[in-house]
Design an enzyme around this catalytic site. Sequence first.
Site, PDB file in Angstrom:
ATOM      1  N   GLU A  68       0.809  -1.223   0.000  1.00  0.00           N
ATOM      2  CA  GLU A  68       0.000   0.000   0.000  1.00  0.00           C
ATOM      3  C   GLU A  68       0.847   1.280   0.000  1.00  0.00           C
ATOM      4  OE1 GLU A  68      -2.681  -0.421   3.316  1.00  0.00           O
ATOM      5  OE2 GLU A  68      -3.433  -2.362   2.599  1.00  0.00           O
ATOM      6  N   ASN A 107       1.822  -5.128  -3.141  1.00  0.00           N
ATOM      7  CA  ASN A 107       0.480  -5.559  -2.754  1.00  0.00           C
ATOM      8  C   ASN A 107      -0.343  -4.333  -2.371  1.00  0.00           C
ATOM      9  OD1 ASN A 107      -1.357  -7.828  -1.961  1.00  0.00           O
ATOM     10  ND2 ASN A 107      -1.151  -6.933   0.074  1.00  0.00           N
ATOM     11  N   GLU A 116      -6.131 -11.067  -0.823  1.00  0.00           N
ATOM     12  CA  GLU A 116      -6.895 -10.791   0.396  1.00  0.00           C
ATOM     13  C   GLU A 116      -8.395 -10.696   0.100  1.00  0.00           C
ATOM     14  OE1 GLU A 116      -5.323  -7.480   2.650  1.00  0.00           O
ATOM     15  OE2 GLU A 116      -3.261  -7.903   2.040  1.00  0.00           O
ATOM     16  N   ASP A 150     -12.220 -10.790   0.087  1.00  0.00           N
ATOM     17  CA  ASP A 150     -13.454 -11.007   0.827  1.00  0.00           C
ATOM     18  C   ASP A 150     -14.517 -10.120   0.198  1.00  0.00           C
ATOM     19  OD1 ASP A 150     -12.714  -8.467   1.907  1.00  0.00           O
ATOM     20  OD2 ASP A 150     -11.914  -9.381   3.713  1.00  0.00           O
ATOM     21  N   HIS A 205     -10.469  -6.598  -1.453  1.00  0.00           N
ATOM     22  CA  HIS A 205     -11.478  -6.367  -0.426  1.00  0.00           C
ATOM     23  C   HIS A 205     -12.680  -5.699  -1.093  1.00  0.00           C
ATOM     24  CE1 HIS A 205      -8.854  -7.657   2.765  1.00  0.00           C
ATOM     25  NE2 HIS A 205      -7.922  -6.777   2.404  1.00  0.00           N
TER      26      HIS A 205
END
Length: 390
Positions: free
Chosen positions: A181, A224, A289, A291, A260
């Site tokens: 990030e 990432n 990651e 979800d 996300h």
Amino acid sequence: MRSIRFATVALATAALTLPLMTGSAAADPSAGKEAAPHSHATFDRLREAAPEGFVVGTAVAGGGHHLEQDYPDPFTYDKEYRKILGRQFSSVSPENQMKWDYIHPERDRYDFAQADAIVEFAKRNKQVVRGHTLLWHSQNPAWLEEGDFSAEELRAILREHVTTVVGRYAGRIQQWDVANEIFDDQGNLRTQDNIWIRELGPGIVADVFRWVHEIDPKAKLFFNDYNVESVNAKSDAYYALVQDLLAQGVPVHGFSVQGHLSTRYGFPGDLKDNLSRFDALGLETAVTELDVRMDLPESGVPTEEQERKQADYYQRALQACLAVDGCNSFTIWGFTDKYSWVPVFFEGEGFANVMTEDFDRKPAFYALRDTLKEAAREDDCKKDRKHRKG
């Protein structure tokens, strides 16, 4: 690109109680079966359904916000959780246990207990490990963020941390999220809130990649980030940076999208195209990651339509990864709502994972399983055709 034909999955109402079926799944003797949550049946395992060489992972709950929840550490104390973790997944990512504030809580002290336990668990269960993360603006310990260090001291602290952590797990980490990030949503470097970039300059990012590669030359080194699923200002910034670093000979091996997602917003339909352009640079890609959170009704129970939409998002993300040759790692950010980070950080949203708090499988679980099985069948067919031609 990996040429895989995906049949459209009809997420009918029945999908809420029966597994999703894709393509030739109906011909599969295991199709339509719904095993108990802790079944030993191999047809019910994501890792067994996946094509050869494709790893399916999850975050390992523990550390971070879990320390403030009213339950004991999941990985340490929840036997059923660990059982499913080992059976279902071929890759694990420490959710918080390798982040700075957890693994390096004091300047002269490291806490490797949980990270060691995860790496050993992975070895016993024939899983690979994604290391997460080495250079980030968040979850740094107070001693670091509030310390009065010179630039030279900070650089030495960072290098010592990288050397210690990467060196401890050298040869046992498949992929590292080296820089996490580092851009904001407008595609600007985080020159204010990232202590490393602010105090040491942008060149520190390339230095950390070099250091990690020197210590563990077999590990694949990744950028990432979140909100980079689409072609946008943020992913464009990574695309330009990666090209610059590769031209300098910096050992950057991969680019990963976190994933996300929320059903409040549309699915990032250009995910495959975005991954493909990084693949064309010679990089590996990954979904790291995933979800899919949603706004829950007052009852706390999602509607059938919400579950269908969530399953569709999970499936489309997996399909996008499978359709790109270099995307061989697909990780969901936790598999059970029991330990989800989402309700802690997104008020009013939840139900983001592929299993309920009781480990019951949702339509999203079956969407992943059946999509993996379809991809595996397609790969087997291609190999068979190639063999017959030879």
